[in-house]
Write an enzyme that holds these catalytic residues in place. Structure first.
Site, mmCIF file in Angstrom:
data_model
loop_
_atom_site.group_PDB
_atom_site.id
_atom_site.type_symbol
_atom_site.label_atom_id
_atom_site.label_comp_id
_atom_site.label_asym_id
_atom_site.label_seq_id
_atom_site.Cartn_x
_atom_site.Cartn_y
_atom_site.Cartn_z
ATOM 1 N N ASP A 107 8.744 -7.182 -2.970
ATOM 2 C CA ASP A 107 7.032 -6.960 -2.776
ATOM 3 C C ASP A 107 6.710 -5.819 -3.380
ATOM 4 O OD1 ASP A 107 4.617 -7.759 -1.641
ATOM 5 O OD2 ASP A 107 4.881 -5.754 -0.846
ATOM 6 N N GLU B 165 7.901 -9.515 -7.522
ATOM 7 C CA GLU B 165 6.487 -9.521 -7.242
ATOM 8 C C GLU B 165 5.998 -8.438 -7.938
ATOM 9 O OE1 GLU B 165 2.374 -9.451 -5.031
ATOM 10 O OE2 GLU B 165 4.037 -7.942 -4.882
HETATM 11 C C1 OTU Z 1 1.752 -7.508 -2.245
HETATM 12 O O1 OTU Z 1 0.655 -7.780 -3.138
HETATM 13 C C2 OTU Z 1 1.595 -8.829 -1.175
HETATM 14 O O2 OTU Z 1 1.703 -9.998 -1.701
HETATM 15 C C3 OTU Z 1 0.410 -8.595 -0.470
HETATM 16 O O3 OTU Z 1 0.251 -9.687 0.518
HETATM 17 C C4 OTU Z 1 0.300 -7.355 0.358
HETATM 18 O O4 OTU Z 1 -0.753 -7.033 0.939
HETATM 19 C C5 OTU Z 1 0.882 -5.987 -0.397
HETATM 20 O O5 OTU Z 1 1.937 -6.212 -1.373
HETATM 21 C C6 OTU Z 1 1.347 -4.857 0.295
HETATM 22 O O6 OTU Z 1 2.470 -5.173 0.713
HETATM 23 O O7 OTU Z 1 -0.039 -5.211 -5.655
HETATM 24 O O8 OTU Z 1 2.172 -6.157 -6.746
HETATM 25 O O9 OTU Z 1 -4.157 -7.438 -4.737
HETATM 26 O O10 OTU Z 1 -2.130 -8.675 -5.084
HETATM 27 O O11 OTU Z 1 -1.544 -6.110 -2.893
HETATM 28 C C7 OTU Z 1 1.997 -6.502 -5.543
HETATM 29 C C8 OTU Z 1 -3.499 -8.090 -3.565
HETATM 30 C C9 OTU Z 1 0.527 -6.222 -5.031
HETATM 31 C C10 OTU Z 1 -2.105 -7.972 -3.763
HETATM 32 C C11 OTU Z 1 -1.590 -6.814 -4.014
HETATM 33 C C12 OTU Z 1 -0.119 -7.054 -4.003
#
Ligand code: OTU
Length: 654
Positions: free
Chosen positions: A273, A315
């Protein structure tokens, strides 16, 4: 590095295997760790502890997982296959708990799922916890969802069903009630060094000059004042998510331990993440820093040594140009993650749908380099997060006449999918009170495609849009991902507005409970139901996809530029390979317009030669098989005839 002193616990065969993997992966690991931590005084002690942790984890691997390691090493590109299909769900929303997920395996099998991403199920922060992305323990499962025994049963049943389990590993931060944060609050200097803390606003203010905002409305700014610490803490996301400080080798070590432990629990794929945010540097946006990549490369080397079946998925929701680096670099022999979200492709497809024009989408595809070996995109339509429009800035600018037109287009697409939009879509803006700001969009795929109510008659066009979007994700070249509920055309769920822990975060709009009623309609083949039409439509496309080896991620997509700007066209497979080719070519056509488009075959062949070079030719003969939004059809046009693409048609011609 001399490993022998660490290897005595292994039997001779495993020792030899490990030694071989060490030799292969140590150079990359060594290079990354040297650059990250080489200047630390305790560097050699750190390396020693790290190697012990790696070998300890390897020793603890079960017989079943060791067999899986062997199998995966023999077939290192298993996840690139055209047979792969991902599915993503929250445990509770999909099935109540982990045992419930096990009960749903037949549903997953019916769709052909081979990869299941369960959103965070580790112990989360009490109260508000960002859907589990505020992790309170990497070693415990959230009690309401089950226990380790349930997880073991689930991974075993999934594996027996040919489904790999993917879990999140939230690398960037921990919850403010994670033991590390609690110890830091107790003034333990060892744990304070796990975080970025600041006695005053001097540095935070400097950083804020260049660092962006993820949740500008619900969590503005990137720093939070903690009363017990009497310091400012770096919190990129919510104030209760404390960013970890990877400049501290102990943080890296602890996360390696967490990862390998989970790998030994049977998790096969890790969704890493927020990978873009792992390293901070003054004067930058603190994303995509070289060090963040070294951390990921080091993790890749470590899993290749200790648990080679494991696959890492990045991600990184970043600009198109910054995306490929997360998959490594074949020429430079850098291995990083094996899978990465193609968020630009996803966002550009939604833009094409809104504008009925594919120039941005084509530009994204053109700027998507060929995949390295043993790597794939995750191609998706929706996920649990918002659609962020900013990842497309460069491509929109590149195809628009001026900077102001580019800005207008982004604004227009953002309002198109919001409540102000006059078109078909039913979504919301994400985290922007300023209607002129271009941030993100939330909503279920069905709602964004225009599904309203459950009557089939009024939703014909919406269904076509949805199948078009999924057909692109299935054929572009990557692992397609179904987001829970999309297979049933589930729409927005506004019930989060009544929940005090969730009402500020519009992403809950697209996190509904699994719709049992709709599922029953599918089970009973209720042909008049919306759920059945979408489900069977997706199933048909998925089945076709599995029959087309050219849809393997390892086969590049080659763009064909047509004069009709609403049509996206690309070829998969080998045009020059003759009939014996392993990858018989497939021509993929997508009409993003609400109007029918007629393509002239001569023109199409001309465009193909122009785009792909002189040798490229694909004569569409009578009887070619084609599949798409309109079902399986024998292709009846002769080589001189026209191809008629109905509104929102997708067509795969093989
Ligand atoms: C990720 O997402 C997760 O998928 C989100 O669900 C979480 O809230 C976040 O991390 C914190 O753990 O920036 O590069 O704009 O695209 O928060 C990853 C919303 C991220 C998401 C963003 C994201």
């Amino acid at each position: 590095m001399n490993f022998d002193s660490h290897l005595h616990a292994f039997d001779p065969l495993r020792r030899a295997q490990l030694q071989q993997r060490m030799e292969e992966h140590w150079p990359q690991l060594d290079a990354c760790l040297q650059r990250l931590y080489g200047s630390q005084i305790e560097y050699s002690a750190f390396i020693d502890t790290l190697m012990q942790a790696i070998l300890h984890a390897s020793l603890e691997r079960s017989k079943e997982l060791l067999q899986l390691d062997t199998r995966r090493m023999q077939q290192a590109e298993w996840f690139c296959s055209e047979q792969m299909l991902g599915y993503c769900a929250y445990v509770d929303r999909f099935a109540g708990n982990l045992q419930g997920v096990e009960q749903r395996i037949p549903h997953l099998q019916d769709l052909g799922v081979s990869y299941l991403h369960l959103l965070p199920f580790l112990k989360a922060r009490k109260g508000e916890n960002d859907g589990g992305f505020a992790v309170a323990s990497f070693e415990e499962i959230q009690a309401e969802l089950g226990d380790l025994n349930d997880l073991n049963n689930l991974t075993r049943s999934l594996r027996a069903a040919g489904i790999s389990l993917c879990s999140d590993l939230v690398l960037n931060h921990v919850a403010d009630d994670h033991p590390w944060a609690l110890a830091a609050k107790e003034e333990d200097p060892y744990y304070q060094a796990f975080f970025h803390t600041f006695a005053d606003r001097a540095l935070p203010d400097q950083f804020e000059q260049t660092v962006g905002q993820i949740f500008p409305q619900a969590a503005p700014g990137n720093f939070t004042f903690d009363a017990s610490l009497q310091k400012w803490v770096w919190t990129t996301f919510y104030p209760f998510q404390w960013d970890l400080n990877y400049a501290n080798p102990q943080v890296f070590l602890q996360m390696v331990k967490a990862l390998l432990k989970l790998a030994n629990w049977g998790i096969e794929v890790f969704r890493l993440d927020s990978t873009a945010f792992l390293w901070k540097r003054l004067g930058t946006n603190c994303m995509n820093q070289a060090e963040a990549h070294w951390i990921l490369q080091a993790l890749r080397s470590i899993v290749q040594i200790a648990a080679p079946a494991v696959v890492l998925k990045a991600e990184a929701i970043v600009a198109t140009a910054d995306l490929p680096a997360y998959l490594g670099d074949q020429e430079k022999q850098i291995k990083e993650c094996q899978i990465a979200y193609h968020s630009s492709l996803m966002a550009a497809a939604w833009m094409a749908l809104a504008e009925q024009q594919t120039d941005v989408l084509q530009c994204v595809i053109e700027r998507t380099p060929r995949l390295p070996r043993q790597a794939t995109w995750l191609t998706y339509v929706r996920c649990h997060d918002d659609i962020g429009w900013n990842v497309l800035r460069a491509e929109v600018a590149a195809v628009s006449e001026s900077a102001s037109i580019a800005q207008q287009r982004l604004q227009a697409v953002s309002s198109f999918y919001s409540e102000q939009g006059e078109g078909f879509a039913d979504g919301l803006r994400f985290q922007a009170s300023d209607p002129s700001a271009v941030h993100g969009t939330v909503g279920m795929a069905a709602s964004l495609c225009g599904v309203r109510g459950r009557a089939m008659a009024s939703n014909q066009m919406a269904v076509r849009r949805m199948l078009l979007m999924y057909a692109l994700a299935m054929s572009f070249g990557g692992m397609p991902l179904l987001y829970m509920g999309d297979e049933l055309a589930q729409t927005n769920d506004s019930s989060y507005l009544d929940d005090i822990d969730r009402s500020h975060d519009g992403r809950w709009l697209q996190r509904p409970m699994f719709d049992e009623v709709a599922m029953n309609q599918v089970h009973h083949a209720d042909q008049a139901s919306l759920a059945y039409v979408v489900y069977s439509g997706l199933q048909r496309l998925l089945e076709k996809r599995r029959q087309l080896p050219a849809f393997s991620a390892q086969v590049p997509s080659r763009l064909i530029r047509l004069p009709q700007s609403s049509v996206l066209a690309f070829v998969r497979g080998e045009l020059e390979g003759g009939t014996n080719s392993q990858y018989m070519p497939v021509l993929c056509l997508f009409n993003f317009s609400e109007l029918e488009v007629v393509l002239d075959q001569a023109q199409l062949r001309e465009a193909m030669k122009m785009s792909l070079g002189l040798g490229a030719d694909l004569v569409l003969q009578k009887g070619c098989s084609s599949c798409g939004v309109d079902g399986d059809v024998q292709f009846n046009a002769g080589s001189d005839d026209r191809i008629v693409l109905a509104a929102y048609a997708a067509l795969w011609i093989s």
